[in-house]
Enzyme design. Structure first.
Site, mmCIF file in Angstrom:
data_model
loop_
_atom_site.group_PDB
_atom_site.id
_atom_site.type_symbol
_atom_site.label_atom_id
_atom_site.label_comp_id
_atom_site.label_asym_id
_atom_site.label_seq_id
_atom_site.Cartn_x
_atom_site.Cartn_y
_atom_site.Cartn_z
ATOM 1 C CB SER A 200 -0.912 0.023 1.226
ATOM 2 O OG SER A 200 -1.584 -1.202 1.357
ATOM 3 C CD GLN A 201 -0.687 6.892 -1.914
ATOM 4 O OE1 GLN A 201 -1.720 6.377 -2.366
ATOM 5 N NE2 GLN A 201 -0.421 8.155 -2.013
#
Ligand code: SAH
Length: 215
Positions: free
Chosen positions: A60-61
């Site tokens: 994920s970011q």
């Protein structure tokens, strides 16, 4: 820019994105994201982007990882369940903030790789389970906090049932390839309270263990 400088910029970036919890920032600062990536992607570890990992999945970011972690309102006595181990990065961040982390992944090779990184980083309070996380982990329930890092259409009933009273669950909801919303569910005495926390995009929560599980 060398790696140290990149990591300093990384924390400034998270602050500029509105992350203020100093314990969350410290956990992000002390967790090398490059350790959870492979090959050419290691060099891009401190960019605020989701990046590819094995089995067609993504890490994920970082600003989303930080935001979800913050919204969980963790304290050191928490027992946390994460659904969707992926690279293991999010679980590693959680492990610095709480007593115990259980994380479930449906791709056995990803679960195995995450376990190896946890060992390498000496993170001893994480248990990785290969399985279908939408079923939760009844043998370890109930949990103080539950985090999903794969999108469901609705909060899975099994997981809500495994949340303690006053527990908090954070998850992306919505169909893949459309806009999803990050939501926070608090299990109060008067029922479930929902807060919407903004748009996100996650891979879907799928049923069952992946077919590559014998790899
Ligand atoms: N938290 C991860 C990012 C996860 S990407 C990180 O920090 O890197 C979402 C992950 O959820 C993928 O690896 C996908 O295989 C997994 N997943 C999807 N459905 C699942 C399910 N039902 N049970 C367990 N894992 C699931």
């Amino acid at each position: 820019m060398d790696l140290n400088e990149q990591r300093m910029q990384f924390i400034l970036m998270l602050r500029s994105r509105g992350i203020t919890d100093s314990a969350v920032l410290a956990a992000m600062e002390s967790t090398p994201r490059d350790a959870f990536l492979e090959g050419i992607f290691k060099e891009r570890a401190y960019e605020n982007r989701p990046l590819p990992i094995a089995r067609g999945q993504t890490i994920s970011q970082p600003s989303i990882v930080a935001k979800m972690t913050e919204e969980l309102e963790l304290h050191s006595r928490c027992k946390v369940l994460e659904v969707g181990t992926g690279s293991g990065y999010q679980a590693a961040i959680l492990s610095k903030l709480v007593r115990r982390v259980y994380t479930i992944e449906r791709h056995r090779p990803l679960a195995r790789a995450a376990r190896a990184v946890f060992q390498q980083l000496d993170l001893g309070n994480i248990t990785v389970v290969t399985g279908d996380g939408s079923l939760g982990l009844p043998e370890q329930a109930p949990f103080d906090r539950i985090l999903l890092t794969a999108a469901a259409e609705d909060p899975p009933a099994n997981l809500l049932a495994q949340l303690k009273p006053n527990g908090i669950m954070v998850l992306p909801v919505g169909q893949t390839d459309t806009v999803q919303a990050m939501i926070k569910v608090v299990k109060t005495d008067n029922g479930l309270e929902y807060t919407e926390l903004g748009e996100v995009r996650f891979v879907p929560l799928l049923e069952g263990i992946a077919k590559d599980s014998e790899d």
